[in-house]
Design a protein around this motif. Sequence first.
Motif, PDB file in Angstrom:
ATOM      1  N   ARG A 101      -4.391 -32.164  -3.340  1.00 45.03           N
ATOM      2  CA  ARG A 101      -5.151 -31.717  -4.165  1.00 45.03           C
ATOM      3  C   ARG A 101      -6.142 -33.036  -3.153  1.00 45.03           C
ATOM      4  N   LYS A 102      -6.414 -32.175  -1.698  1.00 49.10           N
ATOM      5  CA  LYS A 102      -7.931 -33.003  -1.285  1.00 49.10           C
ATOM      6  C   LYS A 102      -9.163 -31.391  -1.276  1.00 49.10           C
ATOM      7  N   TYR A 103     -10.122 -32.768  -1.512  1.00 51.63           N
ATOM      8  CA  TYR A 103     -11.885 -31.929  -1.593  1.00 51.63           C
ATOM      9  C   TYR A 103     -12.429 -31.823  -0.802  1.00 51.63           C
ATOM     10  N   THR A 104     -12.522 -30.035  -0.365  1.00 52.68           N
ATOM     11  CA  THR A 104     -12.837 -29.666   0.768  1.00 52.68           C
ATOM     12  C   THR A 104     -14.021 -29.861   0.704  1.00 52.68           C
ATOM     13  N   ASN A 105     -14.172 -29.976   1.984  1.00 53.73           N
ATOM     14  CA  ASN A 105     -15.839 -29.461   2.500  1.00 53.73           C
ATOM     15  C   ASN A 105     -16.579 -30.619   1.569  1.00 53.73           C
ATOM     16  N   GLY A 106     -16.695 -31.681   1.433  1.00 51.90           N
ATOM     17  CA  GLY A 106     -17.204 -32.663   0.949  1.00 51.90           C
ATOM     18  C   GLY A 106     -18.334 -33.206   1.128  1.00 51.90           C
ATOM     19  N   ILE A 107     -18.908 -33.118   2.055  1.00 48.59           N
ATOM     20  CA  ILE A 107     -20.187 -33.022   2.848  1.00 48.59           C
ATOM     21  C   ILE A 107     -20.930 -31.628   2.025  1.00 48.59           C
ATOM     22  N   THR A 108     -20.672 -31.042   1.875  1.00 51.17           N
ATOM     23  CA  THR A 108     -21.227 -29.951   1.760  1.00 51.17           C
ATOM     24  C   THR A 108     -21.797 -29.902  -0.227  1.00 51.17           C
ATOM     25  N   LEU A 109     -20.822 -29.996  -0.398  1.00 51.87           N
ATOM     26  CA  LEU A 109     -20.193 -31.154  -2.088  1.00 51.87           C
ATOM     27  C   LEU A 109     -20.956 -31.261  -2.814  1.00 51.87           C
ATOM     28  N   CYS A 110     -21.679 -33.112  -1.715  1.00 51.44           N
ATOM     29  CA  CYS A 110     -21.960 -34.024  -2.545  1.00 51.44           C
ATOM     30  C   CYS A 110     -23.698 -32.640  -2.404  1.00 51.44           C
ATOM     31  N   LEU A 111     -23.920 -32.348  -0.962  1.00 52.65           N
ATOM     32  CA  LEU A 111     -25.955 -31.932  -1.279  1.00 52.65           C
ATOM     33  C   LEU A 111     -25.848 -30.810  -2.600  1.00 52.65           C
ATOM     34  N   PHE A 112     -24.514 -29.684  -2.449  1.00 53.78           N
ATOM     35  CA  PHE A 112     -24.732 -29.238  -4.165  1.00 53.78           C
ATOM     36  C   PHE A 112     -25.080 -30.382  -4.885  1.00 53.78           C
ATOM     37  N   LEU A 113     -24.209 -31.496  -5.181  1.00 53.75           N
ATOM     38  CA  LEU A 113     -24.631 -32.028  -6.256  1.00 53.75           C
ATOM     39  C   LEU A 113     -25.512 -32.791  -6.546  1.00 53.75           C
ATOM     40  N   LEU A 114     -26.320 -33.189  -5.290  1.00 62.04           N
ATOM     41  CA  LEU A 114     -27.663 -33.565  -4.847  1.00 62.04           C
ATOM     42  C   LEU A 114     -28.732 -32.990  -5.897  1.00 62.04           C
ATOM     43  N   HIS A 115     -28.811 -31.770  -5.114  1.00 62.81           N
ATOM     44  CA  HIS A 115     -29.610 -30.657  -5.022  1.00 62.81           C
ATOM     45  C   HIS A 115     -29.894 -29.949  -6.440  1.00 62.81           C
ATOM     46  N   VAL A 302     -22.807 -19.769  -5.891  1.00 66.53           N
ATOM     47  CA  VAL A 302     -22.043 -20.540  -6.272  1.00 66.53           C
ATOM     48  C   VAL A 302     -21.672 -20.739  -7.263  1.00 66.53           C
ATOM     49  N   MET A 303     -22.032 -19.812  -8.505  1.00 65.39           N
ATOM     50  CA  MET A 303     -21.442 -19.718 -10.094  1.00 65.39           C
ATOM     51  C   MET A 303     -20.367 -18.542  -9.895  1.00 65.39           C
ATOM     52  N   ARG A 304     -20.858 -17.534  -9.325  1.00 68.21           N
ATOM     53  CA  ARG A 304     -19.883 -16.488  -8.616  1.00 68.21           C
ATOM     54  C   ARG A 304     -18.936 -16.459  -8.724  1.00 68.21           C
ATOM     55  N   LEU A 339     -14.559 -26.314  -4.605  1.00 69.73           N
ATOM     56  CA  LEU A 339     -15.941 -26.369  -5.197  1.00 69.73           C
ATOM     57  C   LEU A 339     -16.576 -26.730  -4.162  1.00 69.73           C
ATOM     58  N   GLY A 340     -17.109 -27.494  -3.244  1.00 72.29           N
ATOM     59  CA  GLY A 340     -17.368 -28.314  -1.561  1.00 72.29           C
ATOM     60  C   GLY A 340     -16.855 -26.819  -0.767  1.00 72.29           C
ATOM     61  N   SER A 341     -15.828 -26.531  -1.156  1.00 71.44           N
ATOM     62  CA  SER A 341     -15.725 -24.893   0.147  1.00 71.44           C
ATOM     63  C   SER A 341     -16.822 -23.464  -0.760  1.00 71.44           C
ATOM     64  N   ALA A 342     -16.545 -23.319  -1.877  1.00 71.39           N
ATOM     65  CA  ALA A 342     -17.204 -22.744  -2.943  1.00 71.39           C
ATOM     66  C   ALA A 342     -19.108 -22.237  -2.416  1.00 71.39           C
ATOM     67  N   CYS A 343     -19.229 -23.929  -2.876  1.00 68.92           N
ATOM     68  CA  CYS A 343     -20.995 -24.528  -1.991  1.00 68.92           C
ATOM     69  C   CYS A 343     -21.113 -24.062  -0.851  1.00 68.92           C
ATOM     70  N   LEU A 344     -20.155 -24.424   0.518  1.00 65.89           N
ATOM     71  CA  LEU A 344     -20.916 -24.024   2.231  1.00 65.89           C
ATOM     72  C   LEU A 344     -20.555 -22.413   2.325  1.00 65.89           C
ATOM     73  N   GLY A 345     -19.582 -21.963   0.999  1.00 66.62           N
ATOM     74  CA  GLY A 345     -19.417 -20.053   1.549  1.00 66.62           C
ATOM     75  C   GLY A 345     -20.994 -19.214   1.018  1.00 66.62           C
ATOM     76  N   SER A 346     -20.982 -19.879  -0.213  1.00 63.28           N
ATOM     77  CA  SER A 346     -22.447 -19.394  -0.739  1.00 63.28           C
ATOM     78  C   SER A 346     -23.572 -19.073  -0.344  1.00 63.28           C
ATOM     79  N   LEU A 347     -23.563 -20.384   0.804  1.00 61.28           N
ATOM     80  CA  LEU A 347     -25.054 -21.067   1.523  1.00 61.28           C
ATOM     81  C   LEU A 347     -24.967 -20.121   2.368  1.00 61.28           C
ATOM     82  N   SER A 392     -16.392 -13.257   3.723  1.00 63.45           N
ATOM     83  CA  SER A 392     -15.698 -13.650   2.270  1.00 63.45           C
ATOM     84  C   SER A 392     -14.595 -13.304   2.371  1.00 63.45           C
ATOM     85  N   TRP A 393     -13.991 -12.914   3.448  1.00 61.70           N
ATOM     86  CA  TRP A 393     -12.485 -12.784   3.306  1.00 61.70           C
ATOM     87  C   TRP A 393     -11.885 -14.677   3.015  1.00 61.70           C
TER      88      TRP A 393
END
Length: 501
Positions: A101-115, A302-304, A339-347, A392-393
């Motif tokens: 139940r932990k949100y992963t990579n919260g800083i990247t998630l906040c940056l993506f939402l602000l962007h 990120v959508m992909r 979603l945060g991990s997806a944002c960081l990996g997509s970047l 990507s693995w």
Amino acid sequence: MGAAENPAPPRQEAAPVRGAAPAPAPEAVEKVVVVDQAPPPEAAARLQAQRQLAPLQVTTQAPPPPMSVASGSVEPPPQVAAYQPVMQPPQQGPLPSLNSRKYTNGITLCLFLLHLAAAAFAMGFFVFKTAQEISQHPRSHNARRARSLLRNWLLPVEGAVALSIVLAFAWQKAVRAWPHAMVRVILWSSFAVTLAVGALLMCFSTLATVGLGVAMVVFSIGTGLYACWVTRRVGFTARVFERAVKPVDKFRGLNGPAYLMVAAGFAWISVWCVAVIGAVNFRFPGLTIFGLVVSLAWTAEVMRNVANLTASRVIALYYLRGMQSSVQFSFQRALSYNLGSACLGSLFVPTIEALRILARGLNLLEGEDEFMFSCAHCCLHVMNAIFSFGNSWAFVHIAAYGREFVHASRSTWGQFEALPGMAALADSDITSSVCFLTGVTSGALCAALAGVRRLHYVCYAENPTSRLFDGTIPDRLSKMQEGRDPLVPTPRFPHQHVGGA
């Protein structure tokens, strides 16, 4: 007397032969009786006391070679090295949790939402300014320019996006149906399509199209060489595709998240195109359009990867735990906790993998220049070290265990390195290349769709009497001249009035 009274003739034993070895003693024969029930405790103890058995030992060593004979030595047969998989010891402790139940990579998630909020605000602002300029000042230079861009670029881009969506699902369906044939089709169709589209773009005789056409021709040559180089891996890749997509039929609605992401992406790109047209008339058009392009690339990636995480969790839990996971629940986790991990990996993943491929290509160029060769080796080692922290693995462990991106990258690549030969096999994998070339082929076809349309206009203007053209353009021109076309924008040039006013 009877026959019973006659004694039996004595048994004559054969005389031993001088120099012969004594006959071996008869071997004891053991009888094993299998019963359906266990013996009584007293009998079991008595049997165990009578004969002690050595514990069973299992060895993986090869049998010893045959011994040499006095009359002539016998050479041992050649030992053929065969691959013996090393079984991993069972994991100690509890298994990793599947419902973190932990949100992963919260800083990247906040940056993506602000962007995302900033991009949505900027796109809305540019769309509003474009509509305001066209409605309030229809004869201004900016309004005419905006209408021209909408007419010449919006419909081709929308058509290209729609075609790419159709091709994406068509490729997926074809790979699931004919994996062995489609791998070869994708490799060689990417070469042929990019070469044809590059030659087509070079026919436009403009600086931008000629440059893009030359780049596509060079890329097609590289793709053809790559297809020849990986010919021996095609069969294995086809089997990997076949095994990977086999469980898809067990999960209904697995493509549902992909459909939702594609629909959201289509709507976002439609608004984005209008915003770019409005940004052309902004104070810093180049910098603004570059920012919008980077934002679109990150958002689309990120959508992909959201769809990727959904499918990865469903398929991974099926193979790892034998579970029938819910597609809807996996999609909700991908949009929330992961979603945060997806944002960081997509970047970072596209950049890291592109630089690693470049370093590996430079490492193959061996020459007499020792300095350049050492630099190539150094770059390769650096990129391999970075690759272990971001690849990507990692999306498999992110989806299955809810890990952060760097942790998931290190855990997956660590498992590859722990199993002998697995890291090399993962490096030689071409399934990702096949998927990439599928996107390249679709993109080239979409570019051809947008380019053929302008090509059609240019050819008609040069030879309008050709029998190869139908009445589409002449009918539209007649309507424009007669004023019966309601979609005709304000003309670029003022009307020429005949006669006095």
